[in-house]
Design a protein around this motif. Structure first.
Motif, PDB file in Angstrom:
ATOM      1  N   UNK A 183       1.099   8.590  18.885  1.00 13.35           N
ATOM      2  CA  UNK A 183       1.170   7.691  18.082  1.00 13.35           C
ATOM      3  C   UNK A 183       2.377   6.699  17.479  1.00 13.35           C
ATOM      4  N   UNK A 184       1.479   5.199  16.657  1.00 13.53           N
ATOM      5  CA  UNK A 184       2.203   4.911  16.873  1.00 13.53           C
ATOM      6  C   UNK A 184       2.137   5.021  14.460  1.00 13.53           C
ATOM      7  N   UNK A 185       2.839   5.158  14.053  1.00 15.61           N
ATOM      8  CA  UNK A 185       3.233   4.202  12.679  1.00 15.61           C
ATOM      9  C   UNK A 185       4.044   2.767  12.291  1.00 15.61           C
ATOM     10  N   UNK A 186       3.479   2.277  11.178  1.00 10.75           N
ATOM     11  CA  UNK A 186       3.522   1.037  10.864  1.00 10.75           C
ATOM     12  C   UNK A 186       3.618   0.361   9.745  1.00 10.75           C
ATOM     13  N   UNK A 187       3.849  -0.301   8.772  1.00  9.07           N
ATOM     14  CA  UNK A 187       3.316  -1.126   7.819  1.00  9.07           C
ATOM     15  C   UNK A 187       2.742  -2.142   7.370  1.00  9.07           C
ATOM     16  N   UNK A 188       1.814  -2.728   6.782  1.00 13.63           N
ATOM     17  CA  UNK A 188       1.463  -3.735   6.978  1.00 13.63           C
ATOM     18  C   UNK A 188       1.349  -4.419   5.256  1.00 13.63           C
ATOM     19  N   UNK A 189       1.331  -6.150   5.464  1.00 18.11           N
ATOM     20  CA  UNK A 189       1.560  -6.224   4.079  1.00 18.11           C
ATOM     21  C   UNK A 189      -0.067  -7.169   3.698  1.00 18.11           C
ATOM     22  N   UNK A 190      -0.168  -6.996   2.501  1.00 23.58           N
ATOM     23  CA  UNK A 190      -1.100  -7.755   1.963  1.00 23.58           C
ATOM     24  C   UNK A 190      -2.026  -7.505   2.414  1.00 23.58           C
ATOM     25  N   UNK A 191      -2.895  -6.431   2.153  1.00 18.77           N
ATOM     26  CA  UNK A 191      -2.579  -5.469   0.606  1.00 18.77           C
ATOM     27  C   UNK A 191      -1.581  -4.056   1.804  1.00 18.77           C
ATOM     28  N   UNK A 192      -0.152  -3.736   1.358  1.00 18.06           N
ATOM     29  CA  UNK A 192       0.464  -3.286   1.812  1.00 18.06           C
ATOM     30  C   UNK A 192       0.177  -2.425   1.560  1.00 18.06           C
ATOM     31  N   UNK A 193       0.461  -1.650   3.338  1.00 19.89           N
ATOM     32  CA  UNK A 193      -0.937  -0.860   3.667  1.00 19.89           C
ATOM     33  C   UNK A 193       0.693  -0.127   4.630  1.00 19.89           C
ATOM     34  N   UNK A 194       0.114   1.221   5.327  1.00 20.73           N
ATOM     35  CA  UNK A 194       0.860   1.908   6.645  1.00 20.73           C
ATOM     36  C   UNK A 194      -0.324   2.362   7.725  1.00 20.73           C
ATOM     37  N   UNK A 195      -0.325   2.297   8.839  1.00 19.40           N
ATOM     38  CA  UNK A 195      -0.817   2.052   9.695  1.00 19.40           C
ATOM     39  C   UNK A 195      -0.774   3.665  10.193  1.00 19.40           C
ATOM     40  N   UNK A 196      -1.371   4.462  10.782  1.00 21.50           N
ATOM     41  CA  UNK A 196      -1.365   5.570  11.968  1.00 21.50           C
ATOM     42  C   UNK A 196      -2.559   5.448  13.134  1.00 21.50           C
ATOM     43  N   UNK A 197      -1.643   4.972  13.823  1.00 23.58           N
ATOM     44  CA  UNK A 197      -2.691   4.601  15.122  1.00 23.58           C
ATOM     45  C   UNK A 197      -2.703   5.980  15.933  1.00 23.58           C
ATOM     46  N   UNK A 198      -3.399   6.470  16.401  1.00 27.84           N
ATOM     47  CA  UNK A 198      -3.205   7.890  17.138  1.00 27.84           C
ATOM     48  C   UNK A 198      -4.387   7.135  18.630  1.00 27.84           C
TER      49      UNK A 198
END
Length: 70
Positions: free
Chosen positions: A30-45
């Motif tokens: 997996x890859x875990x990262x954060x994005x903004x506008x809107x703020x969110x957490x992404x978990x890429x499996x």
């Protein structure tokens, strides 16, 4: 080809702790990262397929607003 299926997602909320449980039928990376506008957490499996009959969890009474898959 996909080697693993995501079979289920469960969200629990206890006081100030929110937990997300993923049920997978095999190994995954997996890859875990954060994005903004809107703020969110992404978990890429990686190399993981969404099971055809997965149910999205009830998010009422949690701090999570939405779970997206794609």
């Amino acid at each position: 080809a996909y080697s693993t299926q995501l079979k289920g997602v469960e969200v629990t909320q206890q006081k100030n702790l929110t937990s997300i449980y993923l049920a997978l039928d095999g190994p995954f990376t997996h890859k875990l990262f954060f994005l903004s506008q809107p703020e969110r957490v992404v978990l890429d499996l990686k190399d993981t397929q969404l099971s055809a009959n997965i149910n999205h969890p009830d998010l009422s009474n949690t701090v999570i607003k939405q779970i997206r898959t794609g």
